[in-house]
Design an enzyme around this catalytic site. Structure first.
Site, mmCIF file in Angstrom:
data_model
loop_
_atom_site.group_PDB
_atom_site.id
_atom_site.type_symbol
_atom_site.label_atom_id
_atom_site.label_comp_id
_atom_site.label_asym_id
_atom_site.label_seq_id
_atom_site.Cartn_x
_atom_site.Cartn_y
_atom_site.Cartn_z
ATOM 1 N N CYS A 242 0.824 -1.211 0.000
ATOM 2 C CA CYS A 242 0.000 0.000 0.000
ATOM 3 C C CYS A 242 0.863 1.267 0.000
ATOM 4 O O CYS A 242 1.451 1.584 -1.027
ATOM 5 C CB CYS A 242 -0.994 -0.060 1.158
ATOM 6 S SG CYS A 242 -2.443 0.969 0.866
ATOM 7 N N HIS B 60 -3.190 -5.286 1.583
ATOM 8 C CA HIS B 60 -2.470 -5.560 2.839
ATOM 9 C C HIS B 60 -2.347 -7.061 3.077
ATOM 10 O O HIS B 60 -3.198 -7.648 3.745
ATOM 11 C CB HIS B 60 -3.216 -4.912 4.011
ATOM 12 C CG HIS B 60 -3.127 -3.430 4.010
ATOM 13 N ND1 HIS B 60 -2.165 -2.738 4.713
ATOM 14 C CD2 HIS B 60 -3.844 -2.501 3.348
ATOM 15 C CE1 HIS B 60 -2.306 -1.446 4.495
ATOM 16 N NE2 HIS B 60 -3.327 -1.270 3.677
ATOM 17 N N GLU C 283 -0.619 -8.534 5.081
ATOM 18 C CA GLU C 283 -0.329 -8.832 6.497
ATOM 19 C C GLU C 283 -1.602 -8.971 7.324
ATOM 20 O O GLU C 283 -1.545 -9.397 8.468
ATOM 21 C CB GLU C 283 0.579 -7.741 7.087
ATOM 22 C CG GLU C 283 -0.097 -6.413 7.416
ATOM 23 C CD GLU C 283 -0.336 -5.497 6.201
ATOM 24 O OE1 GLU C 283 -0.206 -5.976 5.054
ATOM 25 O OE2 GLU C 283 -0.683 -4.322 6.412
HETATM 26 N N1 GLN Z 1 -3.449 6.352 0.940
HETATM 27 C C1 GLN Z 1 -2.253 6.053 1.685
HETATM 28 C C2 GLN Z 1 -1.054 6.824 1.168
HETATM 29 O O1 GLN Z 1 -1.186 7.621 0.308
HETATM 30 C C3 GLN Z 1 -1.938 4.576 1.670
HETATM 31 C C4 GLN Z 1 -2.959 3.823 2.463
HETATM 32 C C5 GLN Z 1 -2.454 2.568 3.098
HETATM 33 O O2 GLN Z 1 -1.233 2.337 3.162
HETATM 34 N N2 GLN Z 1 -3.351 1.775 3.636
HETATM 35 O O3 GLN Z 1 0.024 6.595 1.609
#
Ligand code: GLN
Length: 187
Positions: A74, A168, A170
């Site tokens: 992410c 994610h 994890e």
């Molecule tokens: N939107 C977040 C960002 O720009 C990422 C979101 C996440 O890691 N769950 O870093």
């Protein structure tokens, strides 16, 4: 495990289940001691700023270029990308992964969702949790796409030593993606 901000403990738990020796990285000295690194989900702009503040940004960028195996989930995927759309102006990126990501591509926090994804190399689908996730809009010629979301955008990619998921891995008890990553780490 980069431990400046974000969802650190769930990754450590997954790595522990797989028998990996782990270290929380907050300094350049700690970075020098690891054979692979996970960049967690969280807020990519904050993690980017903290990397600079803690003196880890430049040494990490160098190790990535030297072939350090890195898994970014992410926010971690955003940090590994060479280019971000809808990022903050001047948002620092480590880069190395020849992709363009769109930050918060699926919408705001309320647009978070879960889906079962077919991942290249895994026989059963992965239950993937997307939280304010990015998606990938452009992949370079050397980038393998391992999974796509329902709309067709890549959400799991690999290029040599770099492995990234928009979701994610994890969260939950499915360690198969961590295992895939660990296969590329000599420890
Ligand atoms: N939107 C977040 C960002 O720009 C990422 C979101 C996440 O890691 N769950 O870093």
């Amino acid at each position: 495990m980069l431990a400046l901000q974000g969802g650190v403990s769930e990754h450590l738990t997954a790595l522990g289940r797989l028998g990996a020796r782990t270290l929380e990285v907050r300094t350049a000295q700690q970075l020098a001691a690891v054979d692979g690194l996970i960049l967690p989900g969280g807020e990519s702009t904050t993690i980017g700023r903290l990397l600079t503040l803690f003196g880890v940004f430049d040494p990490l960028q160098q190790r990535i270029q030297e072939g350090l195996p890195v898994l970014g989930s992410c926010a971690g995927m955003i940090l590994l990308a060479d280019e971000v759309l809808d990022g903050q102006p001047g948002q620092p990126l480590l880069g190395g992964l020849d992709i363009t990501v769109r930050r918060n591509a699926f919408g705001s926090q309320v647009a978070s969702f879960e889906d079962d994804l077919t991942v290249e190399g895994l026989s059963e689908p992965v239950h993937a949790v997307f939280i304010r996730a990015p998606w990938v809009e452009r992949v370079g010629a050397d980038v393998e796409v391992l999974a796509r979301e329902a709309g067709g955008h890549p959400v799991c990619v690999r290029q040599k030593n770099l492995f990234a998921t928009a979701f994610h891995p994890e969260l939950g008890h499915d360690d198969r993606l961590h295992r895939l990553f660990l296969d590329s780490v000599r420890f």
